[in-house]
Design a protein around this motif. Structure first.
Motif, PDB file in Angstrom:
ATOM      1  N   UNK A  40      39.399  36.311  60.671  1.00  0.00           N
ATOM      2  CA  UNK A  40      40.548  36.356  59.768  1.00  0.00           C
ATOM      3  C   UNK A  40      40.051  36.655  58.358  1.00  0.00           C
ATOM      4  N   UNK A  41      40.760  37.506  57.643  1.00  0.00           N
ATOM      5  CA  UNK A  41      40.347  37.766  56.259  1.00  0.00           C
ATOM      6  C   UNK A  41      40.608  36.518  55.404  1.00  0.00           C
ATOM      7  N   UNK A  42      39.687  36.270  54.500  1.00  0.00           N
ATOM      8  CA  UNK A  42      39.804  35.104  53.622  1.00  0.00           C
ATOM      9  C   UNK A  42      40.706  35.480  52.459  1.00  0.00           C
ATOM     10  N   UNK A  43      41.769  34.690  52.265  1.00  0.00           N
ATOM     11  CA  UNK A  43      42.695  34.928  51.150  1.00  0.00           C
ATOM     12  C   UNK A  43      42.301  34.029  49.993  1.00  0.00           C
ATOM     13  N   UNK A  44      42.220  34.608  48.827  1.00  0.00           N
ATOM     14  CA  UNK A  44      41.916  33.814  47.645  1.00  0.00           C
ATOM     15  C   UNK A  44      43.154  33.014  47.253  1.00  0.00           C
ATOM     16  N   UNK A  45      42.926  31.769  46.891  1.00  0.00           N
ATOM     17  CA  UNK A  45      44.033  30.911  46.506  1.00  0.00           C
ATOM     18  C   UNK A  45      44.517  31.281  45.100  1.00  0.00           C
ATOM     19  N   UNK A  46      43.581  31.514  44.177  1.00  0.00           N
ATOM     20  CA  UNK A  46      43.924  31.861  42.802  1.00  0.00           C
ATOM     21  C   UNK A  46      43.224  33.154  42.421  1.00  0.00           C
ATOM     22  N   UNK A  47      43.880  33.964  41.602  1.00  0.00           N
ATOM     23  CA  UNK A  47      43.238  35.162  41.080  1.00  0.00           C
ATOM     24  C   UNK A  47      42.426  34.773  39.849  1.00  0.00           C
ATOM     25  N   UNK A  48      41.634  35.720  39.370  1.00  0.00           N
ATOM     26  CA  UNK A  48      40.801  35.429  38.205  1.00  0.00           C
ATOM     27  C   UNK A  48      41.649  35.149  36.968  1.00  0.00           C
ATOM     28  N   UNK A  49      42.767  35.842  36.830  1.00  0.00           N
ATOM     29  CA  UNK A  49      43.655  35.608  35.697  1.00  0.00           C
ATOM     30  C   UNK A  49      44.254  34.202  35.760  1.00  0.00           C
ATOM     31  N   UNK A  50      44.663  33.784  36.952  1.00  0.00           N
ATOM     32  CA  UNK A  50      45.216  32.435  37.108  1.00  0.00           C
ATOM     33  C   UNK A  50      44.166  31.382  36.793  1.00  0.00           C
ATOM     34  N   UNK A  51      42.937  31.608  37.228  1.00  0.00           N
ATOM     35  CA  UNK A  51      41.851  30.666  36.946  1.00  0.00           C
ATOM     36  C   UNK A  51      41.594  30.598  35.444  1.00  0.00           C
ATOM     37  N   UNK A  52      41.634  31.745  34.773  1.00  0.00           N
ATOM     38  CA  UNK A  52      41.418  31.761  33.324  1.00  0.00           C
ATOM     39  C   UNK A  52      42.537  31.005  32.604  1.00  0.00           C
ATOM     40  N   UNK A  53      43.785  31.234  33.022  1.00  0.00           N
ATOM     41  CA  UNK A  53      44.915  30.555  32.381  1.00  0.00           C
ATOM     42  C   UNK A  53      44.835  29.047  32.636  1.00  0.00           C
ATOM     43  N   UNK A  54      44.521  28.654  33.867  1.00  0.00           N
ATOM     44  CA  UNK A  54      44.392  27.232  34.183  1.00  0.00           C
ATOM     45  C   UNK A  54      43.244  26.595  33.401  1.00  0.00           C
ATOM     46  N   UNK A  55      42.144  27.312  33.250  1.00  0.00           N
ATOM     47  CA  UNK A  55      41.015  26.799  32.466  1.00  0.00           C
ATOM     48  C   UNK A  55      41.413  26.624  31.003  1.00  0.00           C
TER      49      UNK A  55
END
Length: 133
Positions: A40-55
């Motif tokens: 199964x392809x691994x789906x990312x939970x968060x994109x890099x932009x979301x990670x940056x905004x959350x950080x």
């Protein structure tokens, strides 16, 4: 009728569980999938932009928390300083009241008159002046 249900349950429990088919493991002992099996392809939970905004929000939240703690400490220090000054003011006020009471005791008429008599002074009614505060 009750016995009939009990008998059915016992019959069902007596059947062996070996009728279920056994499945082969889909992963080799080294941890890799077997050949021929689709992964199964691994789906990312968060994109890099979301990670940056959350950080960014996390850093802002941390800064606000640190600022709140610092301001709370400053406020506590100021309150303590105010309490100390109020205590000192009360102490000085009590001392002033004690001094005023001592002044009134020392300036009583009979005391002043007895000291004047001891020093050979005479009372002259014409030269007496009453001074009031």
């Amino acid at each position: 009728m009750m016995n009939d249900n009990l008998a059915r349950q016992l019959v069902n429990e007596a059947e062996p569980l070996t009728a279920q088919p056994l499945r082969e493991p889909s992963i080799t002992p080294s941890g890799e999938p077997k050949k021929g099996q689709k992964t199964k392809p691994i789906h990312k939970v968060f994109t890099q932009l979301e990670i940056a905004v959350l950080s960014l929000f996390g850093i802002i939240l941390l800064a606000i928390a640190v600022g709140h703690i610092a301001l709370s400490m400053q406020l506590s220090t100021m309150n303590r300083t105010i309490q100390d000054l109020e205590t000192q003011a009360v102490t000085v006020q009590i001392q002033n009241e004690n001094y005023e009471q001592k002044i009134h005791e020392l300036s009583r008429y009979d005391r002043v008159y007895s000291i004047a008599k001891d020093h050979g002074l005479e009372m002259n009614e014409e030269q007496i002046r009453n001074v009031f505060k």
